[in-house]
Design a protein around this motif. Structure first.
Motif, PDB file in Angstrom:
ATOM      1  N   ASP A  77       0.817  -1.204   0.000  1.00  0.00           N
ATOM      2  CA  ASP A  77       0.000   0.000   0.000  1.00  0.00           C
ATOM      3  C   ASP A  77       0.857   1.261   0.000  1.00  0.00           C
ATOM      4  N   GLU A  78       1.971   1.234   0.732  1.00  0.00           N
ATOM      5  CA  GLU A  78       2.883   2.383   0.745  1.00  0.00           C
ATOM      6  C   GLU A  78       3.521   2.579  -0.627  1.00  0.00           C
ATOM      7  N   ARG A  79       3.889   1.486  -1.275  1.00  0.00           N
ATOM      8  CA  ARG A  79       4.485   1.562  -2.609  1.00  0.00           C
ATOM      9  C   ARG A  79       3.493   2.153  -3.609  1.00  0.00           C
ATOM     10  N   VAL A  80       2.244   1.718  -3.537  1.00  0.00           N
ATOM     11  CA  VAL A  80       1.206   2.233  -4.435  1.00  0.00           C
ATOM     12  C   VAL A  80       0.974   3.721  -4.170  1.00  0.00           C
ATOM     13  N   ALA A  81       0.930   4.105  -2.903  1.00  0.00           N
ATOM     14  CA  ALA A  81       0.712   5.515  -2.560  1.00  0.00           C
ATOM     15  C   ALA A  81       1.858   6.390  -3.072  1.00  0.00           C
ATOM     16  N   ARG A  82       3.089   5.922  -2.941  1.00  0.00           N
ATOM     17  CA  ARG A  82       4.239   6.690  -3.463  1.00  0.00           C
ATOM     18  C   ARG A  82       4.156   6.815  -4.974  1.00  0.00           C
ATOM     19  N   ARG A  83       3.821   5.727  -5.653  1.00  0.00           N
ATOM     20  CA  ARG A  83       3.716   5.749  -7.114  1.00  0.00           C
ATOM     21  C   ARG A  83       2.596   6.697  -7.540  1.00  0.00           C
ATOM     22  N   ASP A  84       1.466   6.645  -6.854  1.00  0.00           N
ATOM     23  CA  ASP A  84       0.347   7.531  -7.186  1.00  0.00           C
ATOM     24  C   ASP A  84       0.711   8.993  -6.944  1.00  0.00           C
ATOM     25  N   ALA A  85       1.461   9.262  -5.878  1.00  0.00           N
ATOM     26  CA  ALA A  85       1.862  10.636  -5.576  1.00  0.00           C
ATOM     27  C   ALA A  85       2.811  11.176  -6.656  1.00  0.00           C
ATOM     28  N   LEU A  86       3.650  10.332  -7.194  1.00  0.00           N
ATOM     29  CA  LEU A  86       4.574  10.760  -8.264  1.00  0.00           C
ATOM     30  C   LEU A  86       3.853  11.069  -9.548  1.00  0.00           C
TER      31      LEU A  86
END
Length: 88
Positions: A77-86
């Protein structure tokens, strides 16, 4: 007092249990993780990660190893959130 209810045993396949066990202890394997996946589980890394991703979303996996599954879900979930933020 209502009667006790008993739950059926967790129904993970042998492969699913092996994937969870491997993920729980993969840092103890010598060499790169991808090499260890091939050597220990007899499958390619892409297939392993595909199965692992599906597996951690199941109630059976959560019941089998709640700490591991919660950690893996959190990392995902953290990885997805970072990718979405980028990409926002």
């Amino acid at each position: 007092m209502p009667p006790r209810t008993y739950r059926e045993p967790v129904a993970l396949t042998e492969t699913e249990r092996a994937i969870l066990a491997f993920e729980a202890e993969w840092t103890r394997h010598a060499g790169a993780k991808e090499e260890a996946i091939r050597r220990e589980l007899g499958m390619g890394p892409a297939r392993y990660y595909q199965l692992l991703g599906r597996l951690i979303d199941t109630a059976e996996a959560l019941e089998h190893d709640p700490l591991l599954v919660k950690r893996l879900r959190r990392v995902r979930d953290e990885r997805v959130a970072r990718r979405d933020a980028l990409h926002a």
